[in-house]
Design a protein around this motif. Structure first.
Motif, PDB file in Angstrom:
ATOM      1  N   PRO A 177       0.832  -1.213   0.000  1.00  0.00           N
ATOM      2  CA  PRO A 177       0.000   0.000   0.000  1.00  0.00           C
ATOM      3  C   PRO A 177       0.859   1.252   0.000  1.00  0.00           C
ATOM      4  N   LEU A 178       0.268   2.345  -0.454  1.00  0.00           N
ATOM      5  CA  LEU A 178       0.975   3.626  -0.484  1.00  0.00           C
ATOM      6  C   LEU A 178       0.873   4.316   0.865  1.00  0.00           C
ATOM      7  N   ASP A 179       1.947   4.981   1.266  1.00  0.00           N
ATOM      8  CA  ASP A 179       1.866   5.824   2.458  1.00  0.00           C
ATOM      9  C   ASP A 179       1.288   7.177   2.044  1.00  0.00           C
ATOM     10  N   ASP A 180       1.129   8.086   2.997  1.00  0.00           N
ATOM     11  CA  ASP A 180       0.464   9.350   2.697  1.00  0.00           C
ATOM     12  C   ASP A 180       1.232  10.180   1.667  1.00  0.00           C
ATOM     13  N   ILE A 181       2.542  10.180   1.757  1.00  0.00           N
ATOM     14  CA  ILE A 181       3.345  10.940   0.792  1.00  0.00           C
ATOM     15  C   ILE A 181       3.161  10.363  -0.613  1.00  0.00           C
ATOM     16  N   GLN A 182       3.142   9.029  -0.702  1.00  0.00           N
ATOM     17  CA  GLN A 182       2.945   8.386  -1.992  1.00  0.00           C
ATOM     18  C   GLN A 182       1.523   8.592  -2.511  1.00  0.00           C
ATOM     19  N   LYS A 183       0.547   8.640  -1.594  1.00  0.00           N
ATOM     20  CA  LYS A 183      -0.827   8.914  -2.017  1.00  0.00           C
ATOM     21  C   LYS A 183      -0.946  10.304  -2.619  1.00  0.00           C
ATOM     22  N   LEU A 184      -0.253  11.274  -2.029  1.00  0.00           N
ATOM     23  CA  LEU A 184      -0.242  12.620  -2.594  1.00  0.00           C
ATOM     24  C   LEU A 184       0.334  12.592  -4.009  1.00  0.00           C
ATOM     25  N   ALA A 185       1.442  11.861  -4.172  1.00  0.00           N
ATOM     26  CA  ALA A 185       2.075  11.773  -5.494  1.00  0.00           C
ATOM     27  C   ALA A 185       1.152  11.081  -6.494  1.00  0.00           C
TER      28      ALA A 185
ATOM     29  N   ASP B  42       0.604  21.150  -4.243  1.00  0.00           N
ATOM     30  CA  ASP B  42       0.802  20.375  -3.019  1.00  0.00           C
ATOM     31  C   ASP B  42      -0.221  20.737  -1.948  1.00  0.00           C
ATOM     32  N   GLU B  43      -0.496  22.038  -1.797  1.00  0.00           N
ATOM     33  CA  GLU B  43      -1.399  22.487  -0.742  1.00  0.00           C
ATOM     34  C   GLU B  43      -2.813  21.937  -0.954  1.00  0.00           C
ATOM     35  N   VAL B  44      -3.309  22.011  -2.170  1.00  0.00           N
ATOM     36  CA  VAL B  44      -4.656  21.517  -2.465  1.00  0.00           C
ATOM     37  C   VAL B  44      -4.690  19.998  -2.363  1.00  0.00           C
ATOM     38  N   ALA B  45      -3.633  19.342  -2.832  1.00  0.00           N
ATOM     39  CA  ALA B  45      -3.579  17.877  -2.749  1.00  0.00           C
ATOM     40  C   ALA B  45      -3.620  17.416  -1.300  1.00  0.00           C
ATOM     41  N   ARG B  46      -2.878  18.087  -0.422  1.00  0.00           N
ATOM     42  CA  ARG B  46      -2.890  17.722   1.001  1.00  0.00           C
ATOM     43  C   ARG B  46      -4.266  17.953   1.602  1.00  0.00           C
TER      44      ARG B  46
ATOM     45  N   ILE C 230      -7.182  17.747   0.067  1.00  0.00           N
ATOM     46  CA  ILE C 230      -8.057  16.656  -0.389  1.00  0.00           C
ATOM     47  C   ILE C 230      -7.765  15.385   0.392  1.00  0.00           C
ATOM     48  N   LEU C 231      -6.472  15.092   0.588  1.00  0.00           N
ATOM     49  CA  LEU C 231      -6.085  13.881   1.314  1.00  0.00           C
ATOM     50  C   LEU C 231      -6.608  13.904   2.745  1.00  0.00           C
ATOM     51  N   HIS C 232      -6.577  15.058   3.388  1.00  0.00           N
ATOM     52  CA  HIS C 232      -6.995  15.163   4.789  1.00  0.00           C
ATOM     53  C   HIS C 232      -8.511  15.169   4.956  1.00  0.00           C
ATOM     54  N   ARG C 233      -9.244  15.617   3.951  1.00  0.00           N
ATOM     55  CA  ARG C 233     -10.690  15.692   4.065  1.00  0.00           C
ATOM     56  C   ARG C 233     -11.422  14.482   3.481  1.00  0.00           C
ATOM     57  N   SER C 234     -10.827  13.846   2.513  1.00  0.00           N
ATOM     58  CA  SER C 234     -11.466  12.690   1.871  1.00  0.00           C
ATOM     59  C   SER C 234     -11.119  11.404   2.624  1.00  0.00           C
ATOM     60  N   PRO C 235     -11.936  10.359   2.499  1.00  0.00           N
ATOM     61  CA  PRO C 235     -11.492   9.041   2.970  1.00  0.00           C
ATOM     62  C   PRO C 235     -10.165   8.693   2.322  1.00  0.00           C
ATOM     63  N   ARG C 236      -9.273   8.015   3.056  1.00  0.00           N
ATOM     64  CA  ARG C 236      -7.896   7.823   2.601  1.00  0.00           C
ATOM     65  C   ARG C 236      -7.741   6.734   1.537  1.00  0.00           C
ATOM     66  N   ALA C 237      -8.740   5.900   1.322  1.00  0.00           N
ATOM     67  CA  ALA C 237      -8.624   4.848   0.302  1.00  0.00           C
ATOM     68  C   ALA C 237      -8.398   5.497  -1.057  1.00  0.00           C
ATOM     69  N   MET C 238      -7.511   4.908  -1.867  1.00  0.00           N
ATOM     70  CA  MET C 238      -7.177   5.517  -3.149  1.00  0.00           C
ATOM     71  C   MET C 238      -8.384   5.635  -4.060  1.00  0.00           C
TER      72      MET C 238
END
Length: 243
Positions: free
Chosen positions: A174-182, A197-201, A203-211
């Protein structure tokens, strides 16, 4: 019935049940798969398509690990190698019966997803065992995925269990958070979106973390951005996603 999609092989040997076609997601390609810690797996997958060595690969991982993406990507990539391929998600197709496996050994590549969905059923296990042998005898490629390593699958037929454990076996990491951002930014670029990067972070923090959930959010934002003719900013994302 599955949604119609791009099909890499439509020859007459495919059973009548599959005339409905097994859809491949257009975005399930190797180009937009962020390998992360799966570089060796992806390299062997590409080698299998180019040289048929390894002839058989088994990959496993939890839900949302990306294994279905890789199987569909292999089918997409096979078309560029002039190979005939078929993607079989057994969790969706098992109700069609073992007849759907007949004649498939004529194909260059078969990608069987969610093999655990039919294990424990004698008729399915025997059919898979014989298909495995036919593919091996013809030196055709076989790519199988499951939710556990072969030794932990609920296989009752010893001969099939030994076949599933034969060859190269990889866990999809599985991807870690940094890899999910990428991965999110890679998918955005594939869509022609600018995602900093700012918008991507955000989205990652507000959305469910599943890809798959992150990609669904990105797809929704893509449509909203196109409709409103606005760039992806945090205020726009808040408004579009109602976060």
């Amino acid at each position: 019935m599955m949604k119609m999609g791009k099909q890499k092989y439509t020859g007459e040997i495919v059973p009548a049940q599959l005339s409905l076609s097994v859809g491949l997601r257009d975005d399930a390609t190797l180009a937009n798969f962020l390998a992360g810690d799966n570089q060796v797996l992806v390299a062997h997958l590409q080698q299998q398509l180019l040289t048929c060595d390894p002839q058989y690969l088994y990959i496993w991982g939890k839900k949302d690990s990306g294994r279905s993406h890789l199987l569909q990507a292999a089918c997409h990539a096979s078309g560029h190698q002039d190979l005939r391929s078929l993607y079989l998600p057994l969790r969706d197709l098992a109700s069609l019966g073992i007849e759907l496996l007949e004649g498939l050994d004529e194909l260059d590549l078969i990608c069987i997803d969610d093999v655990e969905a039919v294990l424990g059923q004698a008729i399915w296990e025997e059919a898979l065992f014989h298909l495995f042998n036919r593919m091996r005898n013809k030196q055709h490629r076989l790519l199988i995925s499951g939710n556990a390593p072969p030794q932990q699958l609920p296989t009752r037929l010893p001969d099939l269990a030994s076949r599933l454990a034969w060859g190269l076996i990889y866990q999809v990491q599985p991807l870690d958070d940094i890899q999910k951002l990428a991965a999110l930014q890679l998918r955005a670029r594939q869509r022609g979106l600018e995602l900093n990067d700012e918008v991507a972070r955000y989205i990652l923090h507000r959305s469910p973390r599943a890809m798959r959930e992150l990609f669904r959010a990105l797809e929704k934002l893509d449509r909203a951005s196109l409709s409103a003719q606005r760039k992806l900013t945090i205020p726009f994302v808040k408004e579009a996603m109602r976060w």
